[in-house]
Motif scaffolding. Sequence first.
Motif, PDB file in Angstrom:
ATOM      1  N   ARG A   6       0.833  -1.200   0.000  1.00  0.00           N
ATOM      2  CA  ARG A   6       0.000   0.000   0.000  1.00  0.00           C
ATOM      3  C   ARG A   6       0.870   1.253   0.000  1.00  0.00           C
ATOM      4  O   ARG A   6       0.581   2.235  -0.705  1.00  0.00           O
ATOM      5  N   SER A   7       1.941   1.238   0.781  1.00  0.00           N
ATOM      6  CA  SER A   7       2.832   2.401   0.831  1.00  0.00           C
ATOM      7  C   SER A   7       3.538   2.628  -0.507  1.00  0.00           C
ATOM      8  O   SER A   7       3.742   3.778  -0.923  1.00  0.00           O
ATOM      9  N   LEU A   8       3.917   1.543  -1.168  1.00  0.00           N
ATOM     10  CA  LEU A   8       4.573   1.674  -2.474  1.00  0.00           C
ATOM     11  C   LEU A   8       3.689   2.458  -3.436  1.00  0.00           C
ATOM     12  O   LEU A   8       4.181   3.299  -4.208  1.00  0.00           O
ATOM     13  N   LEU A   9       2.388   2.186  -3.395  1.00  0.00           N
ATOM     14  CA  LEU A   9       1.448   2.887  -4.270  1.00  0.00           C
ATOM     15  C   LEU A   9       1.125   4.289  -3.779  1.00  0.00           C
ATOM     16  O   LEU A   9       1.190   5.269  -4.521  1.00  0.00           O
ATOM     17  N   ASP A  10       0.763   4.394  -2.501  1.00  0.00           N
ATOM     18  CA  ASP A  10       0.269   5.672  -1.968  1.00  0.00           C
ATOM     19  C   ASP A  10       1.305   6.786  -2.045  1.00  0.00           C
ATOM     20  O   ASP A  10       0.955   7.955  -2.223  1.00  0.00           O
ATOM     21  N   HIS A  11       2.584   6.415  -1.891  1.00  0.00           N
ATOM     22  CA  HIS A  11       3.626   7.446  -1.828  1.00  0.00           C
ATOM     23  C   HIS A  11       4.494   7.502  -3.086  1.00  0.00           C
ATOM     24  O   HIS A  11       5.480   8.246  -3.109  1.00  0.00           O
ATOM     25  N   GLY A  12       4.144   6.738  -4.105  1.00  0.00           N
ATOM     26  CA  GLY A  12       4.942   6.768  -5.322  1.00  0.00           C
ATOM     27  C   GLY A  12       6.384   6.397  -5.077  1.00  0.00           C
ATOM     28  O   GLY A  12       7.313   7.030  -5.595  1.00  0.00           O
ATOM     29  N   VAL A  13       6.605   5.336  -4.275  1.00  0.00           N
ATOM     30  CA  VAL A  13       7.960   4.926  -3.901  1.00  0.00           C
ATOM     31  C   VAL A  13       8.742   4.499  -5.136  1.00  0.00           C
ATOM     32  O   VAL A  13       8.229   3.769  -6.003  1.00  0.00           O
ATOM     33  N   THR A  14       9.986   4.952  -5.213  1.00  0.00           N
ATOM     34  CA  THR A  14      10.851   4.593  -6.340  1.00  0.00           C
ATOM     35  C   THR A  14      11.854   3.501  -6.004  1.00  0.00           C
ATOM     36  O   THR A  14      12.357   2.833  -6.908  1.00  0.00           O
ATOM     37  N   GLY A  15      12.189   3.324  -4.708  1.00  0.00           N
ATOM     38  CA  GLY A  15      13.198   2.344  -4.331  1.00  0.00           C
ATOM     39  C   GLY A  15      12.850   1.628  -3.041  1.00  0.00           C
ATOM     40  O   GLY A  15      12.376   2.245  -2.089  1.00  0.00           O
ATOM     41  N   LEU A  16      13.099   0.320  -3.023  1.00  0.00           N
ATOM     42  CA  LEU A  16      12.804  -0.516  -1.850  1.00  0.00           C
ATOM     43  C   LEU A  16      14.011  -1.382  -1.546  1.00  0.00           C
ATOM     44  O   LEU A  16      14.523  -2.084  -2.428  1.00  0.00           O
ATOM     45  N   ALA A  17      14.481  -1.350  -0.304  1.00  0.00           N
ATOM     46  CA  ALA A  17      15.596  -2.178   0.143  1.00  0.00           C
ATOM     47  C   ALA A  17      15.072  -3.279   1.054  1.00  0.00           C
ATOM     48  O   ALA A  17      14.155  -3.054   1.849  1.00  0.00           O
ATOM     49  N   GLY A  18      15.651  -4.476   0.936  1.00  0.00           N
ATOM     50  CA  GLY A  18      15.192  -5.568   1.780  1.00  0.00           C
ATOM     51  C   GLY A  18      16.230  -6.650   1.941  1.00  0.00           C
ATOM     52  O   GLY A  18      17.350  -6.575   1.406  1.00  0.00           O
ATOM     53  N   VAL A  19      15.850  -7.652   2.711  1.00  0.00           N
ATOM     54  CA  VAL A  19      16.648  -8.853   2.943  1.00  0.00           C
ATOM     55  C   VAL A  19      15.818 -10.042   2.449  1.00  0.00           C
ATOM     56  O   VAL A  19      14.627  -9.890   2.158  1.00  0.00           O
ATOM     57  N   PRO A  20      16.411 -11.239   2.315  1.00  0.00           N
ATOM     58  CA  PRO A  20      15.674 -12.358   1.722  1.00  0.00           C
ATOM     59  C   PRO A  20      14.319 -12.652   2.357  1.00  0.00           C
ATOM     60  O   PRO A  20      13.364 -13.001   1.643  1.00  0.00           O
ATOM     61  N   SER A  21      14.195 -12.515   3.656  1.00  0.00           N
ATOM     62  CA  SER A  21      12.909 -12.813   4.286  1.00  0.00           C
ATOM     63  C   SER A  21      11.821 -11.837   3.836  1.00  0.00           C
ATOM     64  O   SER A  21      10.637 -12.211   3.760  1.00  0.00           O
ATOM     65  N   LEU A  22      12.171 -10.596   3.516  1.00  0.00           N
ATOM     66  CA  LEU A  22      11.179  -9.642   3.026  1.00  0.00           C
ATOM     67  C   LEU A  22      10.632 -10.075   1.675  1.00  0.00           C
ATOM     68  O   LEU A  22       9.417 -10.042   1.443  1.00  0.00           O
ATOM     69  N   TRP A  23      11.530 -10.504   0.778  1.00  0.00           N
ATOM     70  CA  TRP A  23      11.062 -10.928  -0.547  1.00  0.00           C
ATOM     71  C   TRP A  23      10.188 -12.170  -0.426  1.00  0.00           C
ATOM     72  O   TRP A  23       9.206 -12.317  -1.165  1.00  0.00           O
ATOM     73  N   SER A  24      10.517 -13.039   0.519  1.00  0.00           N
ATOM     74  CA  SER A  24       9.679 -14.217   0.751  1.00  0.00           C
ATOM     75  C   SER A  24       8.273 -13.799   1.160  1.00  0.00           C
ATOM     76  O   SER A  24       7.269 -14.346   0.677  1.00  0.00           O
TER      77      SER A  24
END
Length: 506
Positions: free
Chosen positions: A225-243
């Motif tokens: 929801r945040s990716l859409l609402d705020h027009g996010v351009t970049g996301l950082a994560g670790v393997p568990s996040l992608w899972s």
Amino acid sequence: MYTVADLLLSNARTRAGAPAVIDGPNVLTYNQLADRAHHAAGHLASRLTSGARIALLLPRSADAVTAYFAAHLAGLVPVFIHDQLRPRQVAHIIDHSEAGLALTSRRLAARLHEALPPERILTPEDLTQTTDGTRTTVPTISRDLAGLIYTSGSTGRAKGVMLSHDNLLSGARIVADYLGLTQADRTLALMPFSFDYGLNQVLATFHAGGAVIIQRSAFAPDICRSLLDHGVTGLAGVPSLWSDLLHPSSPFTTTRYPSLRYLTNTGGALTPTTIQAIRSAHPQLDVFAMYGLTEAFRSTYLDPALLDSKPTSVGRAIPNCHVDVLDEEGRTCPPGVVGEIVHRGPTVTMGYWRDPDTTTLVFRPRARLRPPWSETVVHSGDLGYTDADGDLYIAGRRDELTKIQGIRVTPSEIEADISAAGMTAGVVALIVPDPDGRPDPSVLVAVEPRDAYFNLDALRAYCSAELPPHMRPRRIEILDSLPRTPHGKPDRKRVLSLLTNTSEEQ
């Protein structure tokens, strides 16, 4: 820019009305953030002298970003503390860093009661009291100590890595450059600021004049929801996040994100299955596989164009840095030969706070020119090898330090914290691949009871209350007596055999 404070002040001069931090419905422009940081800095400078440490036990928030820059403006050394750590772990960091004050939220203040007297514990609200309006900026230089980041060590106690302003600014500039960050970028801040990865996100975004979007919830639908609402351009994560994001219950693969242009990963390799799933759902994204350790702040990244052909590689050294793979004699290993990964360049940090012996072991001089000219390099303890093209692959560790949920942890650290319960005569912790195939490893623990009154449920309750989530055992096995080597040490291989041959979860 010479100091971390300049990242904020330069934007406040040239982009005063541009958003700097968006925290839910609250938006702080660069000018507003600078005003708040200057105001808070006046309070802090009146209580601590230049160079003193200040602990920041705060959740990801606009308050945390304000406090961080306020500390720099006051000439202090900020020490972020992960808000999932328990009181005993918090107390260790406070004591070891010799922090003179702590800034925390009302919700988290109780975790500091063992570490500091009440008059040395402040909340962000305490820094909003009226002052004379003076804009405090205590002079510092680029080589001054600019922060301590506490990271797990082989002794079972967290070590404070010392970072200079040069280290932090070099990391910010280099990462902003290779990610192609601009003033239009909006970075989702999901990683804790107590980790170099999460802190670098903020600093790199500010270096480019972009905006940081605070993400408090780690629940996949909330992130989407945040990716859409705020027009996010970049996301950082670790393997568990992608899972989590790729789980069938998550909307990540079925929703289009028109502003999102890149992902970054560290803390463990991306699996080919994960890469394929991300690519299938969002073929426009650049995916940066990265590698690093706190002692070198930033280290390598793989060109996104090579991700499909080299999914297990972490690429090459970031610009203006160098990574060698060396054998036991300090010679460069040829392609395909495993050696220790050694880092050099402007992101190599200043060593370990109050730990000269370990600093000497990890941060070593190396002659680079003839006649010899020496520079300090970091011996990571990580093992790796390069391919014929010079791209790096991680092969393991010299010691037992592992990352769980992107957080570095050692078995000895877990053992020390469980032993502190006083219920056991011996503890062996093992970090093993997750039996269900999840990307993060699992913690298995064998315990030798202290006496006949040992209660397994009580120990489980203790672990839930006192250990942060990434350190909690998946299973605890009771052994009448821990097997030992001829030297009297716990026989870890035998314990591993006993625990992995026990299929029933306790």
